[in-house]
Write an enzyme that holds these catalytic residues in place. Structure first.
Site, short mmCIF file in Angstrom:
data_model
loop_
_atom_site.label_atom_id
_atom_site.label_comp_id
_atom_site.label_asym_id
_atom_site.label_seq_id
_atom_site.Cartn_x
_atom_site.Cartn_y
_atom_site.Cartn_z
N PRO A 61 10.87 -55.51 -44.76
CA PRO A 61 11.63 -55.16 -43.56
C PRO A 61 13.14 -55.28 -43.76
O PRO A 61 13.91 -54.80 -42.96
CB PRO A 61 11.15 -56.15 -42.51
N ASP A 65 9.32 -28.37 -41.26
CA ASP A 65 8.91 -29.64 -40.63
C ASP A 65 10.02 -30.22 -39.77
O ASP A 65 11.19 -30.02 -40.05
CB ASP A 65 8.67 -30.71 -41.72
N ARG A 98 3.79 -34.87 -49.99
CA ARG A 98 3.76 -33.54 -49.38
C ARG A 98 5.01 -32.73 -49.67
O ARG A 98 5.05 -31.53 -49.42
CB ARG A 98 3.44 -33.60 -47.88
N GLU A 138 5.17 -64.88 -46.48
CA GLU A 138 6.54 -65.00 -45.95
C GLU A 138 7.54 -64.16 -46.73
O GLU A 138 8.66 -63.99 -46.33
CB GLU A 138 6.98 -66.46 -45.97
CL1 6GU Z 1 8.21 -52.11 -45.94
N1 6GU Z 1 7.09 -54.26 -44.92
C1 6GU Z 1 6.78 -55.07 -43.91
N2 6GU Z 1 6.07 -56.17 -44.16
N3 6GU Z 1 7.15 -54.86 -42.65
C2 6GU Z 1 7.85 -53.76 -42.43
C3 6GU Z 1 8.20 -52.85 -43.44
C4 6GU Z 1 7.81 -53.15 -44.69
N4 6GU Z 1 8.90 -51.85 -42.89
C5 6GU Z 1 8.96 -52.13 -41.59
N5 6GU Z 1 8.34 -53.26 -41.31
#
Ligand code: 6GU
Length: 251
Positions: free
Chosen positions: A94, A174, A159, A121
């Site tokens: 994230p 798209d 794709r 974690e």
């Molecule tokens: Cl790539 N990993 C995780 N664990 N949570 C996320 C993410 C990735 N992208 C958005 N939320």
């Protein structure tokens, strides 16, 4: 394109990759996906992949050794002709840079991707610092692992590979391909429950249809995602259309 995915949950992967467009791409040799279980690269008796964080605190952290080892082994299997430079090593987290169509375009230019899915974690920071060449997030929310993100990214990239979709036009039009949302689509019947298909689409006038679609795409983008228009490639006339629509309060 070759894609190697490192995960603690290899069993969930075949799903999206074993049907439809994706499976066709695999069967015709346009893409090869290899799933690696990080646990297979451990040397300890119990195949432990995580440990508690130095300094204390809740949760577990993925150990660096099996991840480094897996990437090293994957790189060893590369034949010299299989791509110019070393493949990108993409950490899914994230904290990564936001994924979008443009990032997918960029990734689709590589002949090989190595993707690492995290869990618990997080990773030992040395994976970030000394192994990964890129970090990607698929949005501002937290998934319990990188696996779903890997599926989203791989699907989006595959794709775009030449030959994967029936016609080049399918991905060119798209949503997001040109920085705009897609125009509305209709099929038979021409009138359904009294709701008619827009007249222009039945006209057979291809220039007019193309103009209508383009205007609809712009209008729809302005209504739903106005911030996308700042970066979209628009002609001066189309910029004028946007100003007019904004002024009219149509959107
Ligand atoms: Cl790539 N990993 C995780 N664990 N949570 C996320 C993410 C990735 N992208 C958005 N939320």
């Amino acid at each position: 394109m070759r894609i190697d995915i490192l995960t603690l949950f290899p069993q969930i992967f075949p799903g999206p990759f074993s049907s439809g467009i994706f499976q066709r791409a695999v069967n015709s040799g346009l893409v090869k996906v290899n799933i690696h279980n990080i646990r297979d690269y451990t040397h300890n008796k119990h195949h432990i992949v995580d440990d508690s964080p130095y300094g204390g605190g809740a949760g577990m952290v993925l150990k660096p050794e099996p991840i480094f080892e897996a990437v090293a082994q994957i790189k060893e299997t590369l034949k010299p002709e299989e791509g110019a430079g070393p493949p990108p090593v993409i950490l899914l987290t994230p904290q990564g840079r936001p994924f979008c169509q443009q990032v997918a375009q960029e990734l689709s230019g590589h002949s090989h991707l190595i993707i690492i899915c995290g869990h618990y974690e997080g990773f030992d920071e040395r994976v970030r610092q000394y192994l990964a060449t890129d970090e990607i997030s698929i949005g501002d929310y937290v998934l319990s692992g990188g696996e779903l993100a890997a599926m989203v990214i791989v699907d989006t990239v595959v794709r775009l590979l030449p030959g994967v979709l029936g016609s080049e036009a399918s991905s060119r039009d798209d949503s997001h391909a040109a920085g705009l949302l897609e125009y509305p689509q209709y099929t038979r019947p021409a009138v359904y429950r009294g709701w008619p298909v827009p007249e222009v689409l039945l006209s057979g006038n291809h220039a007019q249809i193309a103009r209508w679609r383009r205007q609809q795409a712009i209008r729809r983008t302005l209504e739903r995602r106005p911030e996308l228009l700042d970066k979209a490639q628009l002609s001066p006339e189309e910029r004028q259309l946007v100003s007019r629509l904004k002024k009219d309060g149509t959107c």
